[in-house]
Design a protein around this motif. Structure first.
Motif, PDB file in Angstrom:
ATOM      1  N   LEU A 163     -47.570 -82.884  -4.920  1.00 50.93           N
ATOM      2  CA  LEU A 163     -46.537 -82.604  -3.860  1.00 50.93           C
ATOM      3  C   LEU A 163     -45.617 -83.712  -3.453  1.00 50.93           C
ATOM      4  CD1 LEU A 163     -49.602 -81.609  -1.616  1.00 50.93           C
ATOM      5  CD2 LEU A 163     -47.678 -79.917  -2.279  1.00 50.93           C
ATOM      6  N   ILE A 164     -45.859 -85.079  -3.638  1.00 56.61           N
ATOM      7  CA  ILE A 164     -44.956 -86.039  -3.632  1.00 56.61           C
ATOM      8  C   ILE A 164     -43.770 -85.687  -4.587  1.00 56.61           C
ATOM      9  CG2 ILE A 164     -44.726 -88.773  -3.749  1.00 56.61           C
ATOM     10  CD1 ILE A 164     -47.616 -88.808  -2.578  1.00 56.61           C
ATOM     11  N   GLY A 165     -44.002 -85.789  -5.880  1.00 54.70           N
ATOM     12  CA  GLY A 165     -43.053 -85.441  -6.723  1.00 54.70           C
ATOM     13  C   GLY A 165     -41.978 -84.305  -6.487  1.00 54.70           C
ATOM     14  N   ALA A 166     -42.684 -83.122  -6.137  1.00 54.40           N
ATOM     15  CA  ALA A 166     -41.991 -82.092  -5.656  1.00 54.40           C
ATOM     16  C   ALA A 166     -40.868 -82.457  -4.520  1.00 54.40           C
ATOM     17  CB  ALA A 166     -42.845 -80.970  -5.284  1.00 54.40           C
ATOM     18  N   SER A 167     -41.466 -83.107  -3.690  1.00 54.44           N
ATOM     19  CA  SER A 167     -40.820 -83.217  -2.397  1.00 54.44           C
ATOM     20  C   SER A 167     -39.544 -84.310  -2.634  1.00 54.44           C
ATOM     21  CB  SER A 167     -41.668 -83.899  -1.260  1.00 54.44           C
ATOM     22  OG  SER A 167     -42.879 -82.973  -0.844  1.00 54.44           O
TER      23      SER A 167
END
Length: 350
Positions: free
Chosen positions: A85-89
């Motif tokens: 989720l962090i990488g995508a954000s």
């Protein structure tokens, strides 16, 4: 052989927008499958390796007395999901920033967004110790907005306008300033130990509560970004072209900026400063799928999540049983890429 490159001709008056939908579709489905596989490998490998059968049993026949089951359910699964989720954000934030500003050097870590978020987190620990995760996230949102405002404010003072290099220089200077002030606050208020995690960046202390905070923000950010995708694609052609096609450029930029602040603030509040994902991934995505942001945004999300999951797994395997900060791994990829882009910009190539 027919090319998989298509040209968007929805509006006959709109300039050609090259996209590669076949490649983008492969990335969306193939990348998603690889991301799921990477999450599984991230759960398997760590300070102690856990076999697939134990992982499956922890999901289907959870045993509270089993240490392995507790590690899988309580630590490794939320850690892997949060990394995705962090990488995508961060990747989506970088893609939106680069599209709106037409600046290939734009990214949350370079434009002062992450430094601003970390700065406000340091203040929150100094004035409101013991704040909840949600409160810290709100402080991070405000800090991201502060950092962005300062960078664009400084950049706009230039007589020649907001050129990519000047924005990057302003972002680097503001990042250094806010980081120094954050360090001073940490030392003066004796909270250096508390905020050292945000300086290093990582997902080692992620819990389910963090995933529950991140997931809604990532979904909302992705949804709004997809709704803005066509406008960002046209905006990337230049403000004059966008206005000529009837685009509300100010509304698009404000909404896109809010999405960036939302995604970056949430990511930094959970993982700290993880640099260069928002810089590298959008460039790789554009190279693969073209310049249509209907494809760039979702593909960047998948590739960004994949990069951080793999980087987190590598960080645990470099020097076991100790963990290398995941920000170090991403920097090894991002710094050479940034230097290449900066050199290219310095040569006058957009």
């Amino acid at each position: 052989m027919p090319s998989n490159t298509s040209t968007d001709t929805t509006n006959p008056e709109q300039p050609s927008i090259v996209s590669r939908p076949i490649v983008a579709t492969i990335i969306l489905f193939g990348g998603l499958a690889i991301l799921v596989l990477s999450i599984g490998l991230s759960i398997m490998y760590g300070a102690s390796d856990i076999d697939f059968i134990t992982i499956w049993q922890s999901l289907t026949q959870f045993d509270p007395s089993s240490t392995s089951h507790q590690i899988i359910r309580g630590l490794r699964i939320p850690r892997a999901l949060a990394a995705a989720l962090i990488g995508a954000s961060l990747a989506m934030s970088g893609a939106i920033m680069q599209g709106m500003t037409r600046n290939p050097l734009a990214s949350p870590s370079i434009m002062g967004v992450t430094a601003g978020a970390t700065f406000m987190i340091a203040i929150s620990y100094a004035v409101m110790p013991g704040s909840s995760n949600f409160t810290i996230m709100l402080w991070a949102f405000s800090g991201a907005a502060l950092g962005t405002s300062i960078v664009f404010g400084i950049g706009s003072l230039s007589k020649s306008g907001l050129t990519p290099v000047k924005l990057a220089l302003a972002g680097t200077a503001v990042t250094a300033l806010l980081s120094s002030i954050s360090s001073g606050i940490a030392i003066h208020f004796n909270v250096a130990k508390d905020i050292s995690f945000w300086y290093a960046g990582g997902v080692s202390s992620i819990q389910w509560m963090h995933v529950q905070l991140l997931a809604p923000v990532a979904i909302i950010g992705l949804t709004i970004a997809l709704l803005l995708a066509n406008s960002i694609t046209v905006l990337n052609l230049g403000d004059d072209v966008a206005k000529g096609l009837g685009q509300q450029t100010i509304i698009t930029k404000l909404t896109g900026t809010l999405v960036v602040l939302l995604l970056t603030g949430a990511a930094v509040s959970v993982s700290g400063t993880i640099g260069f994902i928002g810089l590298v991934i959008p460039h790789i995505t554009r190279f693969l799928v073209g310049v249509n942001y209907r494809w760039i945004i979702p593909c960047s999300a998948i590739l960004g999540g994949l990069l951080l999951v793999i980087a987190d797994t590598v960080s645990r395997m470099v020097n076991p049983p100790f963990e290398t900060p995941v920000g170090t791994i991403t920097a090894l990829v991002g710094v050479p890429f940034f230097l290449y882009l900066a050199r290219r910009e310095g040569s006058g190539i957009r």
